[in-house]
Write a protein that holds these residues in place. Sequence first.
Motif: not given
Length: 376
Positions: A262-273
């Motif tokens: 995240a500190a390098a700019g990564a976005r979380p892999q969101r959960l999709l319903w």
Amino acid sequence: MTNPLQQLGEAGQAVWLDFIDRELLETGGLRTLIAEDGLKGVTSNPSIFEKAIGEGSHYDDRIRALLAQGRTEAAEVYEALAIADIRDAADQLRPVYDAANGADGFVSLEVSPYLALDAEGTVTEARRLWSAVGRPNLLVKVPGTEAGYRAIRTLVGEGININVTLLFALKAYLAVAEAHTAGLEAFKAAGGDVGKVAGVASFFVSRIDTQIDKKIDQRVAAGDRDADQLRALRGKVAIANAKLAYQEYLKLIETPRWKALAAAGARPQRLLWASTGTKDPAYSDVLYVETLIGPDTVNTMPPKTMDAFRDHGRVAKTLTQDVREAEGVLAEAERLGLDLGGVTRDLVTDGVKLFSDAADKLLVAVRSKLAQRRAG
């Protein structure tokens, strides 16, 4: 005043449409959903394309043009039609993508379901589709199988956006999250910009209740001594399963490993319903939307469910409510021998087969259209 679909966005949940066809793209339907409902994405699968291409006449002119170019193979024609739709949808969603700085505004295209158990084949196909579509707001859909895990790690490691589909079990979700994280680490180590890589993990909901409820009803009808306890679990297991998956997500994004990314700019892999249309008429037609609302998630709805939620949906941050109760539901399901683990394993197998069968029907439909155009 904002409508309930827009309110989902205000609560941190992205609304995606689980549908695509040429009419939606050409008549302004998609742009209207974006403008009026805050739509932020579109998903597709072989079943959707089978209905879209096989029914009606919206693709006839394009098929005629492809025939004139000498394209006569059904698979080749289907792919040309699908890629054109996906590109158009991606272009119409591009303002959403740009406004969100690459955090949303995606459209998904699935690798061939025939490759679900073939890691190398999946990687090759995903690379080809990523290049052919040529849009940064594409998500390539890869099934959450054992082979899929390996493919996901490789593809994310190359900076390709991935939508992992056919997730039913917590164990499978954790394996997918690990593959995505390892892929980002590899991409970062190779000098890639992890801030430009997007991913979602599509966790299927209503199909679980369909199978669990069927088991419950059979046992109740047979006079099971635990009939009352079994009845109390109807329509609750899938939601509890999803709520606990979200708890795992919250734990993952707090780990030192994730924080370094995240500190390098990564976005979380969101959960999709996914699979959020209600199958049982005894349940609310917005059950799998109202009960799973939370930040940094996606709900991809079929048109009927989207219309229902726009009309009478209620928005509250329900995803983190009653977590202890959700744990109790799964514990009770285990105590009563409902075998959620077996159900989720079978659902992956069944899901792969359903998409393969839909691909078969899709190719039959395209061949039929080609024959009609030749005759015409």
